[in-house]
Design an enzyme around this catalytic site. Structure first.
Site, PDB file in Angstrom:
ATOM      1  N   GLY A 114      -1.087  -1.805  -4.874  1.00 54.50           N
ATOM      2  CA  GLY A 114      -1.840  -1.670  -6.121  1.00 54.50           C
ATOM      3  C   GLY A 114      -1.266  -0.641  -7.077  1.00 54.50           C
ATOM      4  O   GLY A 114      -1.923  -0.261  -8.051  1.00 54.50           O
ATOM      5  N   SER A 117       2.375  -4.670  -4.200  1.00 63.81           N
ATOM      6  CA  SER A 117       2.802  -4.958  -5.579  1.00 63.81           C
ATOM      7  C   SER A 117       3.817  -6.098  -5.679  1.00 63.81           C
ATOM      8  O   SER A 117       4.720  -6.058  -6.511  1.00 63.81           O
ATOM      9  CB  SER A 117       3.345  -3.687  -6.249  1.00 63.81           C
ATOM     10  OG  SER A 117       2.319  -2.704  -6.331  1.00 63.81           O
ATOM     11  N   ASN A 131      -4.980 -11.619  -0.797  1.00 61.34           N
ATOM     12  CA  ASN A 131      -6.105 -10.738  -0.472  1.00 61.34           C
ATOM     13  C   ASN A 131      -6.830 -10.435  -1.778  1.00 61.34           C
ATOM     14  O   ASN A 131      -6.359  -9.630  -2.582  1.00 61.34           O
ATOM     15  CB  ASN A 131      -5.574  -9.443   0.173  1.00 61.34           C
ATOM     16  CG  ASN A 131      -6.676  -8.413   0.369  1.00 61.34           C
ATOM     17  OD1 ASN A 131      -7.867  -8.741   0.308  1.00 61.34           O
ATOM     18  ND2 ASN A 131      -6.286  -7.166   0.594  1.00 61.34           N
ATOM     19  N   TRP A 132      -7.967 -11.096  -1.965  1.00 59.91           N
ATOM     20  CA  TRP A 132      -8.687 -10.955  -3.241  1.00 59.91           C
ATOM     21  C   TRP A 132      -9.448  -9.628  -3.331  1.00 59.91           C
ATOM     22  O   TRP A 132     -10.010  -9.312  -4.372  1.00 59.91           O
ATOM     23  CB  TRP A 132      -9.655 -12.131  -3.432  1.00 59.91           C
ATOM     24  CG  TRP A 132      -8.973 -13.456  -3.608  1.00 59.91           C
ATOM     25  CD1 TRP A 132      -7.628 -13.677  -3.738  1.00 59.91           C
ATOM     26  CD2 TRP A 132      -9.586 -14.750  -3.681  1.00 59.91           C
ATOM     27  NE1 TRP A 132      -7.377 -15.020  -3.895  1.00 59.91           N
ATOM     28  CE2 TRP A 132      -8.566 -15.703  -3.863  1.00 59.91           C
ATOM     29  CE3 TRP A 132     -10.912 -15.199  -3.610  1.00 59.91           C
ATOM     30  CZ2 TRP A 132      -8.810 -17.071  -3.972  1.00 59.91           C
ATOM     31  CZ3 TRP A 132     -11.162 -16.568  -3.725  1.00 59.91           C
ATOM     32  CH2 TRP A 132     -10.131 -17.490  -3.905  1.00 59.91           C
ATOM     33  N   LYS A 133      -9.510  -8.897  -2.228  1.00 57.19           N
ATOM     34  CA  LYS A 133     -10.262  -7.624  -2.178  1.00 57.19           C
ATOM     35  C   LYS A 133     -11.687  -7.849  -2.705  1.00 57.19           C
ATOM     36  O   LYS A 133     -12.217  -8.942  -2.577  1.00 57.19           O
ATOM     37  CB  LYS A 133      -9.533  -6.528  -2.956  1.00 57.19           C
ATOM     38  CG  LYS A 133      -8.046  -6.444  -2.598  1.00 57.19           C
ATOM     39  CD  LYS A 133      -7.442  -5.147  -3.040  1.00 57.19           C
ATOM     40  CE  LYS A 133      -5.939  -5.220  -2.896  1.00 57.19           C
ATOM     41  NZ  LYS A 133      -5.318  -3.933  -2.789  1.00 57.19           N
ATOM     42  N   GLU A 141       2.815  -3.114   4.949  1.00 51.62           N
ATOM     43  CA  GLU A 141       2.373  -2.753   3.604  1.00 51.62           C
ATOM     44  C   GLU A 141       2.498  -1.240   3.424  1.00 51.62           C
ATOM     45  O   GLU A 141       1.590  -0.491   3.825  1.00 51.62           O
ATOM     46  CB  GLU A 141       0.914  -3.162   3.397  1.00 51.62           C
ATOM     47  CG  GLU A 141       0.652  -4.639   3.528  1.00 51.62           C
ATOM     48  CD  GLU A 141      -0.576  -5.075   2.746  1.00 51.62           C
ATOM     49  OE1 GLU A 141      -0.439  -5.972   1.915  1.00 51.62           O
ATOM     50  OE2 GLU A 141      -1.653  -4.494   2.942  1.00 51.62           O
ATOM     51  N   GLY A 195      -2.045  -8.857  -3.142  1.00 47.04           N
ATOM     52  CA  GLY A 195      -3.333  -8.404  -3.678  1.00 47.04           C
ATOM     53  C   GLY A 195      -3.519  -8.871  -5.114  1.00 47.04           C
ATOM     54  O   GLY A 195      -3.828 -10.034  -5.380  1.00 47.04           O
ATOM     55  N   GLU A 211      -6.687   0.082   3.014  1.00 43.70           N
ATOM     56  CA  GLU A 211      -7.931   0.528   2.353  1.00 43.70           C
ATOM     57  C   GLU A 211      -9.038   0.715   3.388  1.00 43.70           C
ATOM     58  O   GLU A 211      -9.871   1.619   3.256  1.00 43.70           O
ATOM     59  CB  GLU A 211      -8.325  -0.480   1.257  1.00 43.70           C
ATOM     60  CG  GLU A 211      -7.386  -0.362   0.052  1.00 43.70           C
ATOM     61  CD  GLU A 211      -7.206  -1.638  -0.752  1.00 43.70           C
ATOM     62  OE1 GLU A 211      -8.027  -2.570  -0.634  1.00 43.70           O
ATOM     63  OE2 GLU A 211      -6.206  -1.713  -1.508  1.00 43.70           O
ATOM     64  N   HIS A 223      -6.234  -3.211   7.193  1.00 38.74           N
ATOM     65  CA  HIS A 223      -5.716  -2.999   5.833  1.00 38.74           C
ATOM     66  C   HIS A 223      -5.808  -1.499   5.516  1.00 38.74           C
ATOM     67  O   HIS A 223      -6.751  -0.828   5.922  1.00 38.74           O
ATOM     68  CB  HIS A 223      -6.531  -3.819   4.823  1.00 38.74           C
ATOM     69  CG  HIS A 223      -5.901  -3.842   3.466  1.00 38.74           C
ATOM     70  ND1 HIS A 223      -6.038  -2.787   2.588  1.00 38.74           N
ATOM     71  CD2 HIS A 223      -5.102  -4.739   2.852  1.00 38.74           C
ATOM     72  CE1 HIS A 223      -5.350  -3.069   1.487  1.00 38.74           C
ATOM     73  NE2 HIS A 223      -4.770  -4.245   1.621  1.00 38.74           N
TER      74      HIS A 223
END
Ligand code: PEP
Length: 250
Positions: free
Chosen positions: A173, A212, A9-11, A167, A233, A97, A95
């Site tokens: 992160g 992480s 997941n490159w965000k 997650e 991530g 976020e 997700h």
């Protein structure tokens, strides 16, 4: 036997040049006999570039989010059929976020899940608890509620063409990874929740761990019985690190 999946997941990261270099690194380092299925989820605007660059590779492409709507007057949204039309295989839904920063509740996530599948995409449904929820001992209640929203709207059969990513929000992160035992406990709970509806589907379902994950901790996490790979991530932005994670997921 479940085939391991590692999805990056490159965000909201990358430039055209940076992404081209990252994909070059992934393609150069990819071993032909790798058993793990690999996917990358770039920002929407780079999907076409990434799909073109990966056209003759085994690396699949996914979107980081998707609209719950089929199309029409929804300025700024991306319809699931558009992603399928481009050649995407996966779409991340729910997700943490998106849940926390864009107010996506369980019902919205469930509608996105259904919309993605209706367009032929494989949803990667993210579930996970906040730190305070873990501390209050309500992890299973939270994850169970997030799962049930999808089970009720989509039906248990829908889980046969989906992936779940557990997650824990406190691990995303932050550099704090769940221990293999903590992760396995929730993964087993998730599989059990699905098995209560259909044991065969539960057995086939891939449940990824995210939070992480790095090359240094992936091996011990992926060794757990119910962990079938990872949603990665930060560590997916570096080709060598990402490929090392893929190599230990079997
Ligand atoms: C993620 O964004 O899904 C994620 C797991 O991020 P990170 O690996 O950076 O914790």
């Amino acid at each position: 036997m479940r085939r391991a999946l590692v999805a990056g997941n490159w965000k909201m990261n990358g430039t055209r040049a940076g992404i081209a270099a990252l994909l070059d690194g992934i393609k150069r380092g990819l071993s032909a006999d790798l058993e793990t299925e690999i996917a990358v989820c770039p920002p929407f605007v780079y999907l076409s570039d990434v799909l073109a660059a990966l056209e003759s590779s085994t690396v699949a492409v996914g979107a980081q989010n998707v609209s719950e709507h089929e199309g029409g007057a929804f300025t700024g949204e991306i319809a699931p059929a558009m992603l399928a039309d481009l050649g995407c295989r996966f779409a991340i839904v729910g997700h943490s976020e998106r849940r926390a920063l864009f107010a996506e509740d369980d019902a919205t996530v469930a509608r996105k899940f259904v919309a993605a599948q209706a367009a032929g995409l494989v949803p990667i449904l993210c579930v996970g608890e906040l730190l305070e929820e873990r501390e209050q001992g309500v992890t299973e209640a939270v994850v169970g509620r997030q799962l049930d929203a999808v089970l009720e709207l989509a039906g248990p059969q829908a889980l046969d063409s989906a992936v779940i990513a557990y997650e824990p929000v406190w691990a995303i992160g932050t550099g704090k990874t769940a221990t293999p035992a903590q992760a396995q406990e929730v993964h087993a709970f998730i599989r059990g929740r699905i098995a209560a509806h259909d044991a065969k589907i539960a057995d086939r379902l891939r449940i990824l761990y995210g939070g992480s994950v790095k090359a240094a901790n992936a091996g011990e996490l992926f060794a757990s019985a119910d962990i079938d790979g990872g949603l990665i991530g930060g560590a997916s932005l570096e080709a060598g690190e990402f490929l090392s994670i893929c190599a230990v997921a079997r």
